[in-house]
Design a protein around this motif. Structure first.
Motif, PDB file in Angstrom:
ATOM      1  N   GLN A  60     -64.821  40.466   1.813  1.00 30.21           N
ATOM      2  CA  GLN A  60     -65.587  40.077   0.628  1.00 30.21           C
ATOM      3  C   GLN A  60     -65.503  38.570   0.401  1.00 30.21           C
ATOM      4  O   GLN A  60     -66.494  37.930   0.053  1.00 30.21           O
ATOM      5  N   ARG A  61     -64.321  38.004   0.609  1.00 30.00           N
ATOM      6  CA  ARG A  61     -64.146  36.571   0.437  1.00 30.00           C
ATOM      7  C   ARG A  61     -64.968  35.797   1.465  1.00 30.00           C
ATOM      8  O   ARG A  61     -65.572  34.762   1.147  1.00 30.00           O
ATOM      9  N   ALA A  62     -64.990  36.281   2.702  1.00 30.36           N
ATOM     10  CA  ALA A  62     -65.736  35.609   3.768  1.00 30.36           C
ATOM     11  C   ALA A  62     -67.243  35.719   3.574  1.00 30.36           C
ATOM     12  O   ALA A  62     -67.996  34.870   4.043  1.00 30.36           O
ATOM     13  N   ALA A  63     -67.671  36.782   2.870  1.00 29.74           N
ATOM     14  CA  ALA A  63     -69.103  37.031   2.702  1.00 29.74           C
ATOM     15  C   ALA A  63     -69.735  36.103   1.680  1.00 29.74           C
ATOM     16  O   ALA A  63     -70.952  35.881   1.707  1.00 29.74           O
ATOM     17  N   VAL A  64     -68.918  35.574   0.752  1.00 34.23           N
ATOM     18  CA  VAL A  64     -69.458  34.699  -0.289  1.00 34.23           C
ATOM     19  C   VAL A  64     -68.606  33.441  -0.396  1.00 34.23           C
ATOM     20  O   VAL A  64     -67.380  33.493  -0.261  1.00 34.23           O
ATOM     21  N   THR A  65     -69.260  32.322  -0.612  1.00 34.47           N
ATOM     22  CA  THR A  65     -68.524  31.068  -0.775  1.00 34.47           C
ATOM     23  C   THR A  65     -68.379  30.684  -2.238  1.00 34.47           C
ATOM     24  O   THR A  65     -67.546  29.862  -2.585  1.00 34.47           O
ATOM     25  N   TYR A  96     -67.621  36.013  -5.779  1.00 31.44           N
ATOM     26  CA  TYR A  96     -66.454  36.730  -5.276  1.00 31.44           C
ATOM     27  C   TYR A  96     -65.775  37.514  -6.394  1.00 31.44           C
ATOM     28  O   TYR A  96     -65.394  38.674  -6.221  1.00 31.44           O
ATOM     29  N   GLU A  97     -65.648  36.896  -7.558  1.00 31.83           N
ATOM     30  CA  GLU A  97     -65.050  37.579  -8.704  1.00 31.83           C
ATOM     31  C   GLU A  97     -65.884  38.781  -9.115  1.00 31.83           C
ATOM     32  O   GLU A  97     -65.345  39.819  -9.519  1.00 31.83           O
ATOM     33  N   GLN A  98     -67.199  38.675  -9.000  1.00 32.81           N
ATOM     34  CA  GLN A  98     -68.074  39.796  -9.312  1.00 32.81           C
ATOM     35  C   GLN A  98     -67.872  40.929  -8.311  1.00 32.81           C
ATOM     36  O   GLN A  98     -67.860  42.111  -8.686  1.00 32.81           O
ATOM     37  N   ALA A  99     -67.718  40.571  -7.056  1.00 35.85           N
ATOM     38  CA  ALA A  99     -67.469  41.583  -6.023  1.00 35.85           C
ATOM     39  C   ALA A  99     -66.155  42.297  -6.276  1.00 35.85           C
ATOM     40  O   ALA A  99     -66.048  43.516  -6.110  1.00 35.85           O
ATOM     41  N   ILE A 100     -65.136  41.538  -6.678  1.00 32.28           N
ATOM     42  CA  ILE A 100     -63.837  42.131  -6.992  1.00 32.28           C
ATOM     43  C   ILE A 100     -63.953  43.083  -8.181  1.00 32.28           C
ATOM     44  O   ILE A 100     -63.397  44.187  -8.182  1.00 32.28           O
ATOM     45  N   ALA A 101     -64.700  42.661  -9.199  1.00 29.95           N
ATOM     46  CA  ALA A 101     -64.864  43.477 -10.401  1.00 29.95           C
ATOM     47  C   ALA A 101     -65.551  44.801 -10.084  1.00 29.95           C
ATOM     48  O   ALA A 101     -65.218  45.847 -10.655  1.00 29.95           O
ATOM     49  N   ALA A 133     -76.404  42.205   9.002  1.00 33.86           N
ATOM     50  CA  ALA A 133     -76.965  42.849   7.810  1.00 33.86           C
ATOM     51  C   ALA A 133     -76.363  44.233   7.605  1.00 33.86           C
ATOM     52  O   ALA A 133     -76.073  44.633   6.472  1.00 33.86           O
ATOM     53  N   LEU A 134     -76.150  44.958   8.691  1.00 39.56           N
ATOM     54  CA  LEU A 134     -75.549  46.295   8.576  1.00 39.56           C
ATOM     55  C   LEU A 134     -74.117  46.195   8.072  1.00 39.56           C
ATOM     56  O   LEU A 134     -73.716  46.926   7.163  1.00 39.56           O
ATOM     57  N   GLU A 135     -73.352  45.278   8.643  1.00 38.51           N
ATOM     58  CA  GLU A 135     -71.953  45.131   8.232  1.00 38.51           C
ATOM     59  C   GLU A 135     -71.843  44.725   6.768  1.00 38.51           C
ATOM     60  O   GLU A 135     -71.017  45.275   6.029  1.00 38.51           O
ATOM     61  N   GLN A 136     -72.686  43.806   6.332  1.00 41.17           N
ATOM     62  CA  GLN A 136     -72.643  43.368   4.942  1.00 41.17           C
ATOM     63  C   GLN A 136     -73.110  44.481   4.005  1.00 41.17           C
ATOM     64  O   GLN A 136     -72.585  44.627   2.892  1.00 41.17           O
ATOM     65  N   LEU A 157     -70.255  46.917   3.670  1.00 36.41           N
ATOM     66  CA  LEU A 157     -69.184  46.290   2.896  1.00 36.41           C
ATOM     67  C   LEU A 157     -69.506  46.365   1.410  1.00 36.41           C
ATOM     68  O   LEU A 157     -68.656  46.748   0.590  1.00 36.41           O
ATOM     69  N   GLN A 158     -70.730  46.032   1.046  1.00 40.35           N
ATOM     70  CA  GLN A 158     -71.134  46.004  -0.357  1.00 40.35           C
ATOM     71  C   GLN A 158     -71.270  47.402  -0.948  1.00 40.35           C
ATOM     72  O   GLN A 158     -70.847  47.650  -2.080  1.00 40.35           O
ATOM     73  N   GLN A 159     -71.861  48.325  -0.194  1.00 36.89           N
ATOM     74  CA  GLN A 159     -72.151  49.653  -0.740  1.00 36.89           C
ATOM     75  C   GLN A 159     -70.971  50.607  -0.662  1.00 36.89           C
ATOM     76  O   GLN A 159     -70.758  51.412  -1.564  1.00 36.89           O
ATOM     77  N   TYR A 160     -70.201  50.518   0.424  1.00 39.68           N
ATOM     78  CA  TYR A 160     -69.167  51.526   0.648  1.00 39.68           C
ATOM     79  C   TYR A 160     -67.749  50.961   0.727  1.00 39.68           C
ATOM     80  O   TYR A 160     -66.794  51.717   0.913  1.00 39.68           O
ATOM     81  N   GLY A 161     -67.603  49.625   0.608  1.00 32.39           N
ATOM     82  CA  GLY A 161     -66.277  49.036   0.701  1.00 32.39           C
ATOM     83  C   GLY A 161     -65.668  49.176   2.076  1.00 32.39           C
ATOM     84  O   GLY A 161     -64.451  49.346   2.219  1.00 32.39           O
ATOM     85  N   VAL A 162     -66.502  49.109   3.114  1.00 28.87           N
ATOM     86  CA  VAL A 162     -66.039  49.228   4.495  1.00 28.87           C
ATOM     87  C   VAL A 162     -66.028  47.843   5.131  1.00 28.87           C
ATOM     88  O   VAL A 162     -67.076  47.193   5.226  1.00 28.87           O
ATOM     89  N   ALA A 163     -64.868  47.387   5.562  1.00 24.20           N
ATOM     90  CA  ALA A 163     -64.773  46.098   6.231  1.00 24.20           C
ATOM     91  C   ALA A 163     -65.468  46.177   7.586  1.00 24.20           C
ATOM     92  O   ALA A 163     -65.470  47.237   8.229  1.00 24.20           O
TER      93      ALA A 163
END
Length: 229
Positions: free
Chosen positions: A60-65, A70-75, A126-129, A132-138
């Motif tokens: 998640q950190r690598a996906a956004v600068t 990033y804080e929104q993703a964590i929330a 695009a698939l990996e991201q 990551l966003q929808q299912y929390g899969v690294a």
């Protein structure tokens, strides 16, 4: 993301709201020191769980600068530790049910599904991201997640269970419940308990917390808190 991806069977697994009353099991941390869960005698250690959570956080950190993004993703994934443990346990339950039904997944199966999903999503990145966003899969765990998805699809087919109908879903979850009981899933109480019939992690009830808090007089900074993950 393509509609087929958003309806992935593995995501349906996480809802698990089909079967009746719960039969809960839990383990004391003294019985399994260092374990977040014990499934069929195999330990999922706290260190393994934390490592999986850190993989997602790092991705998640690598996906956004931007720090705000990033804080929104964590929330949005605030309960990541517990949901990750749920996934790790349920993957083992599903694998046992599939094995019992004579279902297997090959590397070629995974490659074929991944190629199709990458084409639909617009490429590997695009698939990996998206997952990551929808299912929390690294990204490093994407193939493992696809294996679980294929395993679930093959199991449903083997059971002749139509996952678009309540009857078919009931057949599918009955097989997972049987596997869950065979595996005798135990969770460290810190992470809740395992509902065998619904095949999901649930938060443990902590009546002792209210008793101690009331004895202390008020919910201030000196009152104990339930363990958080």
């Amino acid at each position: 993301m393509h509609r087929r991806t958003s309806r992935r069977t593995a995501l349906v697994l996480s809802t698990a709201a089909l079967v009746a009353a719960p039969l809960l099991t839990a383990c004391g941390s003294e019985a399994h020191p260092g374990a977040a869960a014990v499934v069929g005698g195999d330990r999922i250690t706290v260190a393994q769980l934390e490592s999986r959570v850190n993989e997602v956080r790092d991705a998640q950190r690598a996906a956004v600068t931007d720090d705000t993004q990033y804080e929104q993703a964590i929330a949005k994934s605030g309960g990541l530790t517990r949901s990750t443990l749920h996934t790790m346990v349920l993957d083992k339950v599903l694998h046992r049910a599939a094995t019992d039904a004579g279902v297997g997944v090959t590397r070629r199966d995974i490659q074929r599904m991944r190629a199709g999903l990458e084409q639909q999503a617009g490429g590997r990145k695009a698939l990996e991201q998206g997952w990551l966003q929808q299912y929390g899969v690294a990204p490093a765990r994407l193939d493992d997640s696809l294996r679980t998805e294929i395993e679930a699809q093959k199991l449903a087919k083997k059971l002749d269970a139509d996952m678009q109908s309540p009857e078919g879903q009931a057949v599918f979850w009955k097989a997972l419940t049987a596997a869950s009981k065979k595996l005798d899933v135990d969770l460290n109480p810190r992470y809740g308990t395992w509902d065998v019939d619904k095949n999901k992690r649930v938060d443990a009830k902590t009546p002792w917390l209210r008793q101690v808090t009331e004895a202390g007089g008020a919910t201030g900074s000196g009152s104990p808190e339930a363990p958080q993950a």
